[in-house]
Motif scaffolding. Sequence first.
Motif, PDB file in Angstrom:
ATOM      1  N   THR A 129       0.837  -1.209   0.000  1.00 21.84           N
ATOM      2  CA  THR A 129       0.000   0.000   0.000  1.00 21.84           C
ATOM      3  C   THR A 129       0.872   1.260   0.000  1.00 21.84           C
ATOM      4  N   TRP A 130       0.405   2.278  -0.737  1.00 24.40           N
ATOM      5  CA  TRP A 130       1.108   3.563  -0.800  1.00 24.40           C
ATOM      6  C   TRP A 130       0.358   4.623   0.008  1.00 24.40           C
ATOM      7  N   PHE A 131       1.109   5.489   0.646  1.00 28.17           N
ATOM      8  CA  PHE A 131       0.555   6.635   1.373  1.00 28.17           C
ATOM      9  C   PHE A 131       1.323   7.887   0.977  1.00 28.17           C
ATOM     10  N   GLU A 132       0.680   9.048   1.143  1.00 29.35           N
ATOM     11  CA  GLU A 132       1.386  10.289   0.819  1.00 29.35           C
ATOM     12  C   GLU A 132       1.120  11.349   1.886  1.00 29.35           C
ATOM     13  N   PHE A 133       2.082  12.244   2.018  1.00 26.60           N
ATOM     14  CA  PHE A 133       2.036  13.285   3.039  1.00 26.60           C
ATOM     15  C   PHE A 133       2.384  14.617   2.385  1.00 26.60           C
ATOM     16  N   GLY A 134       1.728  15.691   2.845  1.00 19.98           N
ATOM     17  CA  GLY A 134       2.012  17.012   2.287  1.00 19.98           C
ATOM     18  C   GLY A 134       1.696  17.107   0.821  1.00 19.98           C
ATOM     19  N   ASN A 135       0.523  16.577   0.434  1.00 14.70           N
ATOM     20  CA  ASN A 135       0.092  16.616  -0.980  1.00 14.70           C
ATOM     21  C   ASN A 135       1.110  15.965  -1.913  1.00 14.70           C
ATOM     22  N   GLY A 136       1.720  14.877  -1.432  1.00 18.07           N
ATOM     23  CA  GLY A 136       2.617  14.103  -2.286  1.00 18.07           C
ATOM     24  C   GLY A 136       4.076  14.493  -2.199  1.00 18.07           C
ATOM     25  N   ILE A 137       4.407  15.485  -1.371  1.00 16.37           N
ATOM     26  CA  ILE A 137       5.818  15.848  -1.198  1.00 16.37           C
ATOM     27  C   ILE A 137       6.615  14.638  -0.694  1.00 16.37           C
ATOM     28  N   LEU A 138       5.960  13.850   0.169  1.00 16.17           N
ATOM     29  CA  LEU A 138       6.574  12.638   0.722  1.00 16.17           C
ATOM     30  C   LEU A 138       5.634  11.473   0.498  1.00 16.17           C
ATOM     31  N   LYS A 139       6.168  10.378  -0.026  1.00 16.36           N
ATOM     32  CA  LYS A 139       5.365   9.184  -0.264  1.00 16.36           C
ATOM     33  C   LYS A 139       6.008   8.000   0.459  1.00 16.36           C
ATOM     34  N   ALA A 140       5.181   7.011   0.804  1.00 18.81           N
ATOM     35  CA  ALA A 140       5.690   5.844   1.530  1.00 18.81           C
ATOM     36  C   ALA A 140       4.982   4.583   1.052  1.00 18.81           C
ATOM     37  N   LYS A 141       5.762   3.523   0.905  1.00 20.20           N
ATOM     38  CA  LYS A 141       5.208   2.222   0.519  1.00 20.20           C
ATOM     39  C   LYS A 141       5.452   1.230   1.650  1.00 20.20           C
ATOM     40  N   ILE A 142       4.402   0.474   2.012  1.00 17.76           N
ATOM     41  CA  ILE A 142       4.543  -0.566   3.035  1.00 17.76           C
ATOM     42  C   ILE A 142       5.256  -1.762   2.410  1.00 17.76           C
ATOM     43  N   GLU A 143       6.422  -2.067   2.952  1.00 13.60           N
ATOM     44  CA  GLU A 143       7.242  -3.159   2.398  1.00 13.60           C
ATOM     45  C   GLU A 143       7.060  -4.474   3.137  1.00 13.60           C
ATOM     46  N   ALA A 144       6.874  -4.399   4.470  1.00 16.38           N
ATOM     47  CA  ALA A 144       6.817  -5.633   5.265  1.00 16.38           C
ATOM     48  C   ALA A 144       6.210  -5.338   6.620  1.00 16.38           C
ATOM     49  N   MET A 145       5.857  -6.398   7.324  1.00 15.24           N
ATOM     50  CA  MET A 145       5.386  -6.277   8.696  1.00 15.24           C
ATOM     51  C   MET A 145       6.600  -6.237   9.619  1.00 15.24           C
ATOM     52  N   GLY A 146       6.554  -5.384  10.635  1.00 18.01           N
ATOM     53  CA  GLY A 146       7.623  -5.323  11.623  1.00 18.01           C
ATOM     54  C   GLY A 146       7.209  -6.025  12.902  1.00 18.01           C
ATOM     55  N   GLU A 147       7.887  -5.704  13.996  1.00 15.19           N
ATOM     56  CA  GLU A 147       7.570  -6.301  15.287  1.00 15.19           C
ATOM     57  C   GLU A 147       6.377  -5.593  15.919  1.00 15.19           C
ATOM     58  N   ASP A 148       5.573  -6.380  16.653  1.00 13.57           N
ATOM     59  CA  ASP A 148       4.504  -5.815  17.489  1.00 13.57           C
ATOM     60  C   ASP A 148       3.578  -4.885  16.728  1.00 13.57           C
ATOM     61  N   GLY A 149       3.249  -5.273  15.482  1.00 18.05           N
ATOM     62  CA  GLY A 149       2.289  -4.488  14.724  1.00 18.05           C
ATOM     63  C   GLY A 149       2.857  -3.312  13.968  1.00 18.05           C
ATOM     64  N   SER A 150       4.165  -3.102  14.037  1.00 19.08           N
ATOM     65  CA  SER A 150       4.773  -2.012  13.274  1.00 19.08           C
ATOM     66  C   SER A 150       4.888  -2.414  11.802  1.00 19.08           C
ATOM     67  N   ARG A 151       5.318  -1.453  10.945  1.00 12.78           N
ATOM     68  CA  ARG A 151       5.492  -1.713   9.522  1.00 12.78           C
ATOM     69  C   ARG A 151       6.878  -1.246   9.086  1.00 12.78           C
ATOM     70  N   ILE A 152       7.405  -1.899   8.080  1.00 12.17           N
ATOM     71  CA  ILE A 152       8.640  -1.454   7.430  1.00 12.17           C
ATOM     72  C   ILE A 152       8.229  -0.728   6.157  1.00 12.17           C
ATOM     73  N   VAL A 153       8.646   0.544   6.041  1.00 10.84           N
ATOM     74  CA  VAL A 153       8.229   1.340   4.886  1.00 10.84           C
ATOM     75  C   VAL A 153       9.454   1.925   4.185  1.00 10.84           C
ATOM     76  N   THR A 154       9.281   2.190   2.894  1.00 12.77           N
ATOM     77  CA  THR A 154      10.289   2.913   2.113  1.00 12.77           C
ATOM     78  C   THR A 154       9.697   4.250   1.696  1.00 12.77           C
ATOM     79  N   PHE A 155      10.408   5.332   1.992  1.00 18.39           N
ATOM     80  CA  PHE A 155       9.960   6.673   1.624  1.00 18.39           C
ATOM     81  C   PHE A 155      10.551   7.071   0.277  1.00 18.39           C
ATOM     82  N   SER A 156       9.798   7.831  -0.489  1.00 16.08           N
ATOM     83  CA  SER A 156      10.311   8.419  -1.729  1.00 16.08           C
ATOM     84  C   SER A 156       9.982   9.912  -1.726  1.00 16.08           C
TER      85      SER A 156
END
Length: 344
Positions: free
Chosen positions: A106-133
């Motif tokens: 899943t992709w998310f964006e912040f600041g009208n697309g200035i910052l974007k993030a893709k969920i790459e994997a599940m982390g510990e205790d419900g966290s997520r590993i994301v890559t920002f672009s």
Amino acid sequence: MKTTDFNYYLPEELIAQTPLEKRDESRLMVLNKETGEISHRHFYNIIDYINEGDCLVLNDTRVIPARLIGEKTDTGGKIEFLLLKQIELDKWEVLVKPGKRAKIGTWFEFGNGILKAKIEAMGEDGSRIVTFSYEGVFEEILDKLGNMPLPPYITETLEDNERYQTVYSKNKGSAAAPTAGLHLTEELLQKIKAKGANIVFITLHVGLGTFRPVKVENVKEHKMHEEYYSIEAEAAETINLARKMGKKVIAVGTTCCRTLESATTNDSQLKAGNGWTDIFIYPGYQFKIVDNLITNFHLPESTLIMMVSALASKEIIMKAYETAVKEGYRFFSFGDAMFIKGKE
């Protein structure tokens, strides 16, 4: 040892919502960890307990604006990220709210697309590993879009973000402040130096490990989250010399305490270096280097109240907390301080 053993009654009105106008005018409970004797002072009186040659150890981490509010790219659904840990250049471990929207891919964006993030994997205790672009410098974008990640029990607006930073904060990377250090001022630090004490800086980037609630009934089954620390050679040398000379090592905050105990050998020698620690300190732990601790008053059933109960004893700490409630001390991040005093 049960988690409920570390519960206590706290009226909601004692949870500090805002910092005092002057950092060092907070109250200071001085607790003798051997006898349980208590005295009531102000934080600026801490200098009375620091002598020539003693070592005051400070965590110089700096809180980043780690709270991001954005939306799911395809549906516009609202999302909140809390940055926990940088894994690689643009890869982070984050907490996501609501988590059900954060499926892998899943992709998310912040600041009208200035910052974007893709969920790459599940982390510990419900966290997520994301890559920002993004385009530009990540830190500058974070400064523009991010918010200060105040704890959920603080509902008031913070007027000045620097009040959630220590005056000596330097190395960016924390998702929360090392709050025991919030009481120190530049003037007080200068007075401590003038008294002949050593002020030593180490780094631990505060993440989920410090604040994750204990959800198991048996304390020993709780698993801490890793946090990054760094200790320079000169800092280790100064602290080891203080121990050798019979001087006090005073950790300012549980983050300093965890760092020092993580990097100390069984023969009480602090080692320079950096790494990740998931040390969990609870009653029964034998301290290797820390004998005095400056700390705030912590949440019931938290790993932090368990740590201070290891340095003194559970009975002494719980009685001290009962006294703090009775005397109207202010609790948690913007609250008053406790000095757990060992040898003179």
